[in-house]
Scaffold this motif. Structure first.
Motif, mmCIF file in Angstrom:
data_model
loop_
_atom_site.group_PDB
_atom_site.id
_atom_site.type_symbol
_atom_site.label_atom_id
_atom_site.label_comp_id
_atom_site.label_asym_id
_atom_site.label_seq_id
_atom_site.Cartn_x
_atom_site.Cartn_y
_atom_site.Cartn_z
ATOM 1 N N VAL A 283 10.764 -4.537 4.341
ATOM 2 C CA VAL A 283 12.046 -4.243 4.082
ATOM 3 C C VAL A 283 12.374 -2.676 3.422
ATOM 4 C CG1 VAL A 283 12.874 -6.743 3.654
ATOM 5 C CG2 VAL A 283 11.180 -4.819 1.559
ATOM 6 N N LEU A 284 12.677 -1.780 4.057
ATOM 7 C CA LEU A 284 12.948 -0.373 3.268
ATOM 8 C C LEU A 284 14.645 -0.389 2.550
ATOM 9 C CD1 LEU A 284 14.848 0.883 5.253
ATOM 10 C CD2 LEU A 284 13.249 0.681 6.716
ATOM 11 N N TRP A 285 14.713 0.691 2.005
ATOM 12 C CA TRP A 285 16.657 1.076 1.546
ATOM 13 C C TRP A 285 16.959 2.729 2.030
ATOM 14 C CZ3 TRP A 285 18.677 -1.421 -1.220
ATOM 15 C CH2 TRP A 285 18.020 -2.856 -2.318
ATOM 16 N N VAL A 286 17.734 2.839 2.485
ATOM 17 C CA VAL A 286 17.890 4.357 3.074
ATOM 18 C C VAL A 286 19.487 4.492 1.922
ATOM 19 C CG1 VAL A 286 18.751 2.894 5.449
ATOM 20 C CG2 VAL A 286 18.333 5.020 6.068
ATOM 21 N N LEU A 287 19.884 5.616 2.242
ATOM 22 C CA LEU A 287 20.995 6.372 1.887
ATOM 23 C C LEU A 287 22.183 5.787 2.595
ATOM 24 C CD1 LEU A 287 19.735 9.550 0.454
ATOM 25 C CD2 LEU A 287 20.611 7.567 -1.103
ATOM 26 N N ARG A 288 23.293 5.234 2.421
ATOM 27 C CA ARG A 288 23.793 4.439 3.082
ATOM 28 C C ARG A 288 25.039 5.961 3.764
ATOM 29 N NH1 ARG A 288 28.803 3.747 0.343
ATOM 30 N NH2 ARG A 288 29.332 5.792 -0.218
ATOM 31 N N ASP A 289 25.011 7.218 3.608
ATOM 32 C CA ASP A 289 25.057 8.292 4.459
ATOM 33 C C ASP A 289 24.163 9.035 5.507
ATOM 34 O OD1 ASP A 289 27.803 7.845 3.387
ATOM 35 O OD2 ASP A 289 27.619 9.080 1.155
ATOM 36 N N ASN A 290 23.563 8.639 5.409
ATOM 37 C CA ASN A 290 22.467 9.290 5.700
ATOM 38 C C ASN A 290 22.265 8.730 7.433
ATOM 39 O OD1 ASN A 290 20.878 10.391 6.962
ATOM 40 N ND2 ASN A 290 18.477 10.348 6.047
ATOM 41 N N VAL A 291 22.986 8.727 8.669
ATOM 42 C CA VAL A 291 23.193 8.587 9.710
ATOM 43 C C VAL A 291 21.865 8.622 10.416
ATOM 44 C CG1 VAL A 291 24.728 8.472 11.911
ATOM 45 C CG2 VAL A 291 25.908 8.425 9.888
ATOM 46 N N GLN A 292 21.292 9.524 10.150
ATOM 47 C CA GLN A 292 20.013 9.424 11.525
ATOM 48 C C GLN A 292 19.191 9.008 10.761
ATOM 49 O OE1 GLN A 292 19.510 13.813 10.800
ATOM 50 N NE2 GLN A 292 20.489 14.148 12.944
ATOM 51 N N ALA B 122 16.731 19.256 4.224
ATOM 52 C CA ALA B 122 17.174 19.076 5.250
ATOM 53 C C ALA B 122 18.159 17.723 5.596
ATOM 54 C CB ALA B 122 16.355 19.065 6.589
ATOM 55 N N ALA B 123 18.071 16.800 5.280
ATOM 56 C CA ALA B 123 18.237 15.256 5.989
ATOM 57 C C ALA B 123 19.484 14.938 4.854
ATOM 58 C CB ALA B 123 17.223 14.304 6.170
ATOM 59 N N TYR B 124 19.862 15.626 3.826
ATOM 60 C CA TYR B 124 20.414 14.583 3.338
ATOM 61 C C TYR B 124 21.815 16.175 2.637
ATOM 62 C CZ TYR B 124 17.245 11.820 1.345
ATOM 63 O OH TYR B 124 16.290 10.554 0.945
#
Length: 169
Positions: free
Chosen positions: A125-134, A26-28
């Motif tokens: 710290v965390l990592w998040v996908l660049r394109d996951n704006v939400q 759903a998120a991606y």
């Protein structure tokens, strides 16, 4: 009903995998092609968590969120992936898609930061996908800031860029 947070048990790992798969899909979906989200399926994702938990449970912490007795989210945290003992890594917060906007993600984040403080971490710290704006917006509202560090990884056949965020615990 109120969300209840509790430590995960081995019995939660297969349902966590199914939820993780639904959450990712759903998120991606808006920025990754369907073939990147087709695998792993719910059972394979559950097996992934069973295996990962087997090796990491002593130094990692998984918390599950339940609403009305149903699993609706989870968080996973552990030591920093760069080896800094004062830093904790928030590996994941995933929610059932229907749970978004109900405060569960925020509750899981606050719980994770509290757990890091209890483990004498001063930074998270965390990592998040660049394109996951939400997701990026969610973390930024929670006080996380970009560190300027990025890395590339694959989700299925898709090349993705992840951005590193940090905040004071």
């Amino acid at each position: 009903m109120t969300v209840i947070l509790r430590p995960a048990t081995e019995a939660d790992l297969m349902p966590v995998g199914a939820l993780h798969q639904r959450s990712r899909a759903a998120a991606y979906a808006s920025f990754l092609p369907p073939e990147a989200l087709a695998e792993p399926g719910p059972d394979a994702m559950g097996q992934y968590w069973v295996e990962r938990w087997r090796w990491e449970r002593d130094e990692h912490r998984m918390t599950v969120a339940e609403r009305d007795g149903r699993l609706v989210g989870f968080s996973y945290l552990g030591p920093d992936d760069e080896g800094d003992p004062a830093t904790g890594l928030l590996n994941a917060i995933h929610l059932d898609p229907a749970e978004r906007g109900r405060g569960t993600g925020r509750a899981l984040m606050v719980d994770a930061l509290t757990a890091m403080r209890a483990r004498d971490r001063s930074r998270a710290v965390l990592w998040v996908l660049r394109d996951n704006v939400q997701a990026r917006s969610f973390y930024e509202r929670g006080g996380w800031t970009l560190t300027g560090v990025a890395r590339d990884d694959r989700i299925g056949p898709a090349l993705t860029t992840q951005l590193r965020y940090s905040r004071v615990v």
